[in-house]
Design a protein around this motif. Structure first.
Motif, PDB file in Angstrom:
ATOM      1  N   ASP A  36       0.834  -1.207   0.000  1.00  0.00           N
ATOM      2  CA  ASP A  36       0.000   0.000   0.000  1.00  0.00           C
ATOM      3  C   ASP A  36       0.866   1.253   0.000  1.00  0.00           C
ATOM      4  OD1 ASP A  36      -2.391  -1.387  -0.069  1.00  0.00           O
ATOM      5  OD2 ASP A  36      -2.820  -1.143   2.070  1.00  0.00           O
ATOM      6  N   GLU A  37       1.971   1.199   0.727  1.00  0.00           N
ATOM      7  CA  GLU A  37       2.845   2.369   0.786  1.00  0.00           C
ATOM      8  C   GLU A  37       3.703   2.516  -0.469  1.00  0.00           C
ATOM      9  OE1 GLU A  37       6.716   3.884   3.247  1.00  0.00           O
ATOM     10  OE2 GLU A  37       5.027   3.136   4.436  1.00  0.00           O
ATOM     11  N   VAL A 136     -10.279  -3.628  -8.359  1.00  0.00           N
ATOM     12  CA  VAL A 136      -9.358  -2.513  -8.584  1.00  0.00           C
ATOM     13  C   VAL A 136      -8.437  -2.404  -7.374  1.00  0.00           C
ATOM     14  CG1 VAL A 136      -9.141  -0.035  -9.016  1.00  0.00           C
ATOM     15  CG2 VAL A 136     -11.071  -1.306  -9.992  1.00  0.00           C
ATOM     16  N   ASN A 137      -7.138  -2.526  -7.636  1.00  0.00           N
ATOM     17  CA  ASN A 137      -6.110  -2.427  -6.592  1.00  0.00           C
ATOM     18  C   ASN A 137      -6.367  -3.353  -5.406  1.00  0.00           C
ATOM     19  OD1 ASN A 137      -4.757  -0.593  -8.154  1.00  0.00           O
ATOM     20  ND2 ASN A 137      -5.455   1.188  -7.018  1.00  0.00           N
ATOM     21  N   ASN A 138      -6.901  -4.530  -5.693  1.00  0.00           N
ATOM     22  CA  ASN A 138      -7.138  -5.567  -4.686  1.00  0.00           C
ATOM     23  C   ASN A 138      -8.118  -5.154  -3.596  1.00  0.00           C
ATOM     24  OD1 ASN A 138      -5.155  -7.237  -5.917  1.00  0.00           O
ATOM     25  ND2 ASN A 138      -3.562  -6.197  -4.764  1.00  0.00           N
ATOM     26  N   LYS A 139      -8.796  -4.038  -3.755  1.00  0.00           N
ATOM     27  CA  LYS A 139      -9.640  -3.543  -2.673  1.00  0.00           C
ATOM     28  C   LYS A 139     -11.065  -3.203  -3.104  1.00  0.00           C
ATOM     29  CE  LYS A 139      -5.791  -1.519  -0.076  1.00  0.00           C
ATOM     30  NZ  LYS A 139      -5.315  -2.762   0.388  1.00  0.00           N
ATOM     31  N   ARG A 140     -11.254  -2.861  -4.335  1.00  0.00           N
ATOM     32  CA  ARG A 140     -12.548  -2.346  -4.786  1.00  0.00           C
ATOM     33  C   ARG A 140     -13.178  -3.316  -5.768  1.00  0.00           C
ATOM     34  NH1 ARG A 140     -12.330   3.500  -7.579  1.00  0.00           N
ATOM     35  NH2 ARG A 140     -14.466   3.775  -8.222  1.00  0.00           N
ATOM     36  N   MET A 141     -14.234  -4.010  -5.312  1.00  0.00           N
ATOM     37  CA  MET A 141     -14.923  -4.996  -6.138  1.00  0.00           C
ATOM     38  C   MET A 141     -15.939  -4.285  -7.034  1.00  0.00           C
ATOM     39  SD  MET A 141     -15.476  -8.344  -6.786  1.00  0.00           S
ATOM     40  CE  MET A 141     -14.968  -9.264  -5.373  1.00  0.00           C
TER      41      MET A 141
END
Length: 163
Positions: A36-37, A136-141
């Motif tokens: 994430d960073e 999206v970016n492993n976080k937003r389904m």
């Protein structure tokens, strides 16, 4: 120390969930925090995570390369993972993937020339009833992704990138 103090504090919170002699149990969370960073996990960051958790670097690398949620190569600002597992494929996933490839001008496992988008194939995301699905970016389904919803998603991400 290659990560910010804030990231190490987050890792410490994850480590605290396990017995003191099992710090390595927090490796997946630690890798996610580092990614994430940094945006991806270069070898020196994986080494830093290994050192911080007191485990062999190869063990950290094995985790990072096994799971496709970790990026061991640079990716675009937005990594879009298209579910290509059979239920999604039969419910429009193949079309959605091809549509995205044409729209972004890239194939799977590639990044757009502007560095904004990376497109990858993914396995089952556990949302077969909402096929086709993307992450999206492993976080937003994103569910039920028709051509118009894909257009809307890309437009939204382009606008977000401008901010």
């Amino acid at each position: 120390m290659l990560l910010s103090e804030q990231s190490y504090k987050k890792i410490d919170r994850e480590v605290a969930k396990y017995p003191p002699d099992h710090k390595e149990s927090a490796v997946m969370a630690a890798l996610a925090i580092a990614q994430d960073e940094k945006g991806w996990l270069p070898p020196e960051v994986m080494q830093d995570v290994a050192d911080y958790l007191g485990m062999p670097a190869i063990a950290v690398q094995e985790v990072a390369t096994f799971y496709n949620m970790y990026n061991v190569k640079p990716v675009g600002k937005y990594k879009i993972t298209v579910c290509t597992n059979l239920p999604c494929a039969l419910s429009g996933g193949e079309h959605a993937g091809h549509y995205l490839q044409e729209k972004l001008g890239i194939g799977y496992r590639a990044t757009s020339a502007d560095g904004q988008f990376t497109l990858v194939e993914g396995e089952c995301m556990g949302a077969c009833a909402d096929a086709p699905v993307m992450l999206v970016n492993n976080k937003r389904m994103c569910s039920l992704m028709s051509d118009s919803k894909i257009d809307e998603l890309i437009d939204t991400l382009v606008e977000e990138a401008k901010k």
